[in-house]
Structure formats: structure tokens, C-alpha cells
Write a protein that holds these residues in place. Structure first.
Motif, PDB file in Angstrom:
ATOM      1  N   ASP A   1       0.853  -1.180   0.000  1.00  0.00           N
ATOM      2  CA  ASP A   1       0.000   0.000   0.000  1.00  0.00           C
ATOM      3  C   ASP A   1       0.893   1.236   0.000  1.00  0.00           C
ATOM      4  O   ASP A   1       1.483   1.592   1.011  1.00  0.00           O
ATOM      5  N   PHE A   2       0.983   1.882  -1.156  1.00  0.00           N
ATOM      6  CA  PHE A   2       1.906   3.007  -1.305  1.00  0.00           C
ATOM      7  C   PHE A   2       1.516   4.188  -0.419  1.00  0.00           C
ATOM      8  O   PHE A   2       2.368   4.813   0.215  1.00  0.00           O
ATOM      9  N   ASP A   3       0.228   4.471  -0.340  1.00  0.00           N
ATOM     10  CA  ASP A   3      -0.232   5.618   0.443  1.00  0.00           C
ATOM     11  C   ASP A   3       0.092   5.437   1.923  1.00  0.00           C
ATOM     12  O   ASP A   3       0.563   6.352   2.591  1.00  0.00           O
ATOM     13  N   ALA A   4      -0.144   4.216   2.443  1.00  0.00           N
ATOM     14  CA  ALA A   4       0.149   3.953   3.854  1.00  0.00           C
ATOM     15  C   ALA A   4       1.638   4.061   4.128  1.00  0.00           C
ATOM     16  O   ALA A   4       2.063   4.603   5.152  1.00  0.00           O
ATOM     17  N   LEU A   5       2.440   3.565   3.200  1.00  0.00           N
ATOM     18  CA  LEU A   5       3.890   3.637   3.363  1.00  0.00           C
ATOM     19  C   LEU A   5       4.375   5.079   3.379  1.00  0.00           C
ATOM     20  O   LEU A   5       5.215   5.469   4.189  1.00  0.00           O
ATOM     21  N   ALA A   6       3.822   5.910   2.476  1.00  0.00           N
ATOM     22  CA  ALA A   6       4.223   7.316   2.406  1.00  0.00           C
ATOM     23  C   ALA A   6       3.808   8.078   3.661  1.00  0.00           C
ATOM     24  O   ALA A   6       4.564   8.896   4.183  1.00  0.00           O
ATOM     25  N   LYS A   7       2.601   7.796   4.160  1.00  0.00           N
ATOM     26  CA  LYS A   7       2.116   8.506   5.348  1.00  0.00           C
ATOM     27  C   LYS A   7       2.939   8.156   6.583  1.00  0.00           C
ATOM     28  O   LYS A   7       3.240   9.011   7.415  1.00  0.00           O
ATOM     29  N   ARG A   8       3.325   6.872   6.708  1.00  0.00           N
ATOM     30  CA  ARG A   8       4.102   6.455   7.869  1.00  0.00           C
ATOM     31  C   ARG A   8       5.559   6.878   7.776  1.00  0.00           C
ATOM     32  O   ARG A   8       6.269   6.922   8.767  1.00  0.00           O
ATOM     33  N   ASN A   9       5.978   7.205   6.537  1.00  0.00           N
ATOM     34  CA  ASN A   9       7.380   7.566   6.303  1.00  0.00           C
ATOM     35  C   ASN A   9       8.311   6.476   6.833  1.00  0.00           C
ATOM     36  O   ASN A   9       9.340   6.751   7.452  1.00  0.00           O
ATOM     37  N   GLN A  10       7.910   5.218   6.605  1.00  0.00           N
ATOM     38  CA  GLN A  10       8.687   4.078   7.056  1.00  0.00           C
ATOM     39  C   GLN A  10       9.158   3.259   5.857  1.00  0.00           C
ATOM     40  O   GLN A  10       8.739   3.494   4.727  1.00  0.00           O
ATOM     41  N   ALA A  11      10.036   2.293   6.127  1.00  0.00           N
ATOM     42  CA  ALA A  11      10.538   1.411   5.091  1.00  0.00           C
ATOM     43  C   ALA A  11       9.985   0.012   5.296  1.00  0.00           C
ATOM     44  O   ALA A  11       9.569  -0.368   6.400  1.00  0.00           O
ATOM     45  N   VAL A  12       9.949  -0.760   4.213  1.00  0.00           N
ATOM     46  CA  VAL A  12       9.518  -2.154   4.259  1.00  0.00           C
ATOM     47  C   VAL A  12      10.731  -3.020   3.957  1.00  0.00           C
ATOM     48  O   VAL A  12      11.365  -2.877   2.905  1.00  0.00           O
ATOM     49  N   LEU A  13      11.058  -3.890   4.878  1.00  0.00           N
ATOM     50  CA  LEU A  13      12.216  -4.765   4.717  1.00  0.00           C
ATOM     51  C   LEU A  13      11.772  -6.092   4.108  1.00  0.00           C
ATOM     52  O   LEU A  13      10.788  -6.699   4.554  1.00  0.00           O
ATOM     53  N   ILE A  14      12.491  -6.538   3.081  1.00  0.00           N
ATOM     54  CA  ILE A  14      12.196  -7.784   2.379  1.00  0.00           C
ATOM     55  C   ILE A  14      13.317  -8.776   2.638  1.00  0.00           C
ATOM     56  O   ILE A  14      14.499  -8.430   2.552  1.00  0.00           O
ATOM     57  N   GLY A  15      12.972 -10.012   2.959  1.00  0.00           N
ATOM     58  CA  GLY A  15      13.989 -11.019   3.185  1.00  0.00           C
ATOM     59  C   GLY A  15      13.401 -12.355   3.566  1.00  0.00           C
ATOM     60  O   GLY A  15      12.185 -12.568   3.510  1.00  0.00           O
ATOM     61  N   ARG A  16      14.285 -13.277   4.002  1.00  0.00           N
ATOM     62  CA  ARG A  16      13.870 -14.634   4.328  1.00  0.00           C
ATOM     63  C   ARG A  16      13.522 -14.805   5.810  1.00  0.00           C
ATOM     64  O   ARG A  16      12.868 -15.769   6.190  1.00  0.00           O
ATOM     65  N   ASP A  17      13.967 -13.872   6.643  1.00  0.00           N
ATOM     66  CA  ASP A  17      13.801 -14.001   8.083  1.00  0.00           C
ATOM     67  C   ASP A  17      12.490 -13.340   8.525  1.00  0.00           C
ATOM     68  O   ASP A  17      12.364 -12.114   8.505  1.00  0.00           O
ATOM     69  N   SER A  18      11.532 -14.142   8.950  1.00  0.00           N
ATOM     70  CA  SER A  18      10.231 -13.611   9.346  1.00  0.00           C
ATOM     71  C   SER A  18      10.302 -12.772  10.615  1.00  0.00           C
ATOM     72  O   SER A  18       9.418 -11.947  10.854  1.00  0.00           O
ATOM     73  N   ALA A  19      11.342 -12.957  11.422  1.00  0.00           N
ATOM     74  CA  ALA A  19      11.472 -12.192  12.658  1.00  0.00           C
ATOM     75  C   ALA A  19      11.953 -10.769  12.404  1.00  0.00           C
ATOM     76  O   ALA A  19      11.748  -9.879  13.226  1.00  0.00           O
ATOM     77  N   GLN A  20      12.598 -10.536  11.247  1.00  0.00           N
ATOM     78  CA  GLN A  20      13.176  -9.225  10.964  1.00  0.00           C
ATOM     79  C   GLN A  20      12.489  -8.496   9.820  1.00  0.00           C
ATOM     80  O   GLN A  20      12.624  -7.264   9.709  1.00  0.00           O
ATOM     81  N   CYS A  21      11.789  -9.217   8.956  1.00  0.00           N
ATOM     82  CA  CYS A  21      11.308  -8.619   7.706  1.00  0.00           C
ATOM     83  C   CYS A  21       9.790  -8.431   7.692  1.00  0.00           C
ATOM     84  O   CYS A  21       9.033  -9.218   8.261  1.00  0.00           O
ATOM     85  N   ASP A  22       9.359  -7.374   6.991  1.00  0.00           N
ATOM     86  CA  ASP A  22       7.932  -7.100   6.803  1.00  0.00           C
ATOM     87  C   ASP A  22       7.351  -7.967   5.700  1.00  0.00           C
ATOM     88  O   ASP A  22       6.193  -8.381   5.754  1.00  0.00           O
ATOM     89  N   VAL A  23       8.150  -8.216   4.651  1.00  0.00           N
ATOM     90  CA  VAL A  23       7.760  -9.087   3.549  1.00  0.00           C
ATOM     91  C   VAL A  23       8.718 -10.276   3.540  1.00  0.00           C
ATOM     92  O   VAL A  23       9.931 -10.096   3.425  1.00  0.00           O
ATOM     93  N   VAL A  24       8.174 -11.466   3.700  1.00  0.00           N
ATOM     94  CA  VAL A  24       8.990 -12.672   3.792  1.00  0.00           C
ATOM     95  C   VAL A  24       8.897 -13.465   2.486  1.00  0.00           C
ATOM     96  O   VAL A  24       7.796 -13.812   2.038  1.00  0.00           O
ATOM     97  N   LEU A  25      10.054 -13.733   1.872  1.00  0.00           N
ATOM     98  CA  LEU A  25      10.141 -14.571   0.681  1.00  0.00           C
ATOM     99  C   LEU A  25      10.981 -15.788   1.043  1.00  0.00           C
ATOM    100  O   LEU A  25      12.206 -15.701   1.181  1.00  0.00           O
ATOM    101  N   LEU A  26      10.319 -16.924   1.228  1.00  0.00           N
ATOM    102  CA  LEU A  26      10.999 -18.140   1.659  1.00  0.00           C
ATOM    103  C   LEU A  26      11.652 -18.825   0.462  1.00  0.00           C
ATOM    104  O   LEU A  26      11.048 -19.663  -0.212  1.00  0.00           O
TER     105      LEU A  26
END
Length: 299
Positions: free
Chosen positions: A210-235
Motif C-alpha cells: 500500500d503506497f499511500d500507507a507507506l508514504a504517510k508512515r514515512n517508514q521502510a519495508v524490509l524484504i527477506g527470508r527471516d520472518s522475525a526481521q522482515c515485513d515481507v517474507v520470501l521463503l
């Protein structure tokens, strides 16, 4: 009895980026604008170039031309006229068509006044890879056409398309700095980015942002394999525990940076160096994370 015939033709396929969002916001006005551009821009431009508007359903257009040269010229003329049409609308009302052009064999159905075949299917797949307000063409089209001085082909790299066994190499048409007539759209302020693709073995992966939500929060989304550290998990074994980070820049563009991944991050086959400044990620681009390749769409 009506017959069908095979023919080598240039095919233009188009649809509106973010159509669902437009209809949800102002359905009647959106369809009024669609009817206006179909009658005032699309049909006369296609016919004046010697083409045929085969059909237009909802937000999509399908046209056939005798040559790739006339199809590309018509595509550019349409986007120039659409840019002028959109100038008179509020940003949230604008119709940003993606256009794809391919040359190949098609089946002409005289009875149904329609066209089918591999050429039509590939034109549709290429259209998906175009930028909103932009044009993408196949290598076959690029090889047989030359652009006027105001425009240039930009290599969009190879892509894997749905139900297409071989890689699809595309080229995007961009206006040169001296001729900003073709829409170079700033990123919309709201909507959803959809990342869809597969790994080298064809296993499917995807996620939405959600681009609008990301822009409003002014936060980043981390992508990776570790579910404990990442917002988007790609196993996937080729994806690092902390692989890449998505964020919104000061220019309101979606951006991505590599977090020191083992197998790398690339946009349209161009690698992103670990620790480098975030790179812009536009709709129609292909994002590679390790061995996973994702096409970026905006709705």
C-alpha cells in the motif's frame, strides 16, 4: 459461411492503470471520460494511421495495423493526445493507459469481428510491462521501426510473462529531454503496488504494498527470508535473511536498496550495488531478488 484467416500484423493492446481505483472513486465520471477518449482520441488516431480498433471493453483497447511502423506512430500520437486530455483533469481522475505493441501472426475471425492468436497474447503481456502513460514494444517491433528524433527506445530487459514459455525482451519508448510530450508520470499518491513473479523453476511468489500507507508512515519495508526481521517474507534459498528495503523518497517515488544480500538485487537486469543510494522502482519494472523475478504493477 464466414471464414477465419491467418495474417502477419502489428497489434496494439492497452489498458488503464489503476482502473479499479478510478471506478471505486467516481464510476460515472470515469466511464464518461473513457467514452470521450475512445471517440475523440483512440478511434480517429487509429483509423487515420490505417489501423482498425478491433474492440474496446471496459478499460482495454485492442487495435490491428498493417505494419509495426504505423502501430508505433499511432501509439505515440495517442499518448501525446492523452497527456493533453489529462492536463484538464484532476490528478486522481486521469486515465493513464499502458500500451503494448507487438508484431506477429494472428487469426482474423470475420464472423466475430475479432482477432486471436499468439501475436495478440504477446501484445497483452507486453502492455503489462509498460509504464502508466507509456509504451512498451517487443524486440521484433524495435528491430523494424525507427523513432522520430523526439523519442528513443530504452532497453527494458528480458521478462517472464504468464503462459509464455520463452523470455520476452521489451523496449520502452521515452521522450527525449527536449520533447516532454509523452507522459512521464509522477508516482500516484495512493494505490497498491503489486509484485508478482516466479523463481527459475517457475514457483510463484508475490506480495502487495500500500503506497499511500507507506508514504504517510514515512517508514521502510524490509524484504527477506527471516520472518522475525522482515515485513515481507520470501521463503527462498537465494533470498538473504535481510535482502532489500523499500521506501518512499522525497520525490514521492517508490525506491529500493540492497541490504548487502548474498545473491543481489536488480531492476530491469541492472544490478543495485549494496550500500548504494536507493534506486527508483516504477510500475512496469522487473525486480530481481536472488533468483526470484517480480514484475511491478500499480492499481
Amino acid at each position: 459461411m464466414a471464414r477465419s484467416e491467418w495474417r502477419l500484423s502489428a497489434i496494439l493492446h492497452a489498458d488503464v492503470a489503476g482502473f479499479v481505483r478510478l471506478v471505486e472513486r467516481e464510476e460515472d465520471l470515469t466511464f464518461e471520460h473513457l467514452r470521450a477518449v475512445r471517440s475523440r482520441i483512440w478511434q480517429p488516431t487509429i483509423e487515420s494511421a490505417g489501423g482498425v480498433l478491433v474492440h474496446s471493453t471496459g478499460d482495454s483497447m485492442l487495435a490491428q495495423f498493417e505494419s509495426a511502423v504505423t502501430a508505433v506512430k499511432a501509439a505515440i500520437a495517442i499518448q501525446e493526445r492523452m497527456a493533453r486530455f489529462n492536463d484538464g483533469l484532476a490528478q486522481e481522475q486521469r486515465l493513464l493507459f499502458r500500451i503494448g505493441v507487438h508484431v506477429g501472426e494472428i487469426i482474423i475471425d470475420d464472423a466475430g469481428h475479432d482477432i486471436f492468436g499468439d501475436g495478440v497474447n504477446l501484445a497483452e503481456r507486453i502492455q503489462v510491462l509498460a509504464e502508466p502513460g507509456g509504451i512498451a514494444v517487443s524486440r521484433a517491433v524495435r528491430d523494424v521501426t525507427e523513432l522520430q528524433d523526439d523519442y528513443a527506445y530504452v532497453d527494458g530487459g528480458e521478462h517472464r510473462a504468464k503462459h509464455v514459455s520463452r523470455p520476452l525482451h521489451i523496449y520502452r519508448i521515452h521522450a527525449r529531454e527536449s520533447a516532454p510530450t509523452l507522459t512521464r508520470t509522477a508516482m500516484p499518491l495512493r494505490g497498491t503496488f503489486r509484485f508478482r513473479g516466479a523463481d527459475l523453476r517457475g514457483h510463484k511468489f508475490g506480495f502487495d504494498l500500500d503506497f499511500d500507507a507507506l508514504a504517510k508512515r514515512n517508514q521502510a519495508v524490509l524484504i527477506g527470508r527471516d520472518s522475525a526481521q522482515c515485513d515481507v517474507v520470501l521463503l527462498h534459498a537465494s533470498v538473504s535473511r535481510r535482502h532489500a528495503r523499500l521506501s518512499v523518497g522525497n520525490d514521492n517515488n517508490l525506491r529500493i536498496e540492497d541490504m548487502g544480500s548474498t545473491n543481489g538485487t536488480a531492476i530491469d537486469s541492472k544490478p543495485i550495488a549494496a550500500g548504494a543510494l536507493p534506486e527508483p522502482l516504477t510500475p512496469g519494472s522487473t525486480l530481481r531478488l536472488g533468483d526470484i523475478e517480480l514484475v511491478v504493477r500499480y492499481d
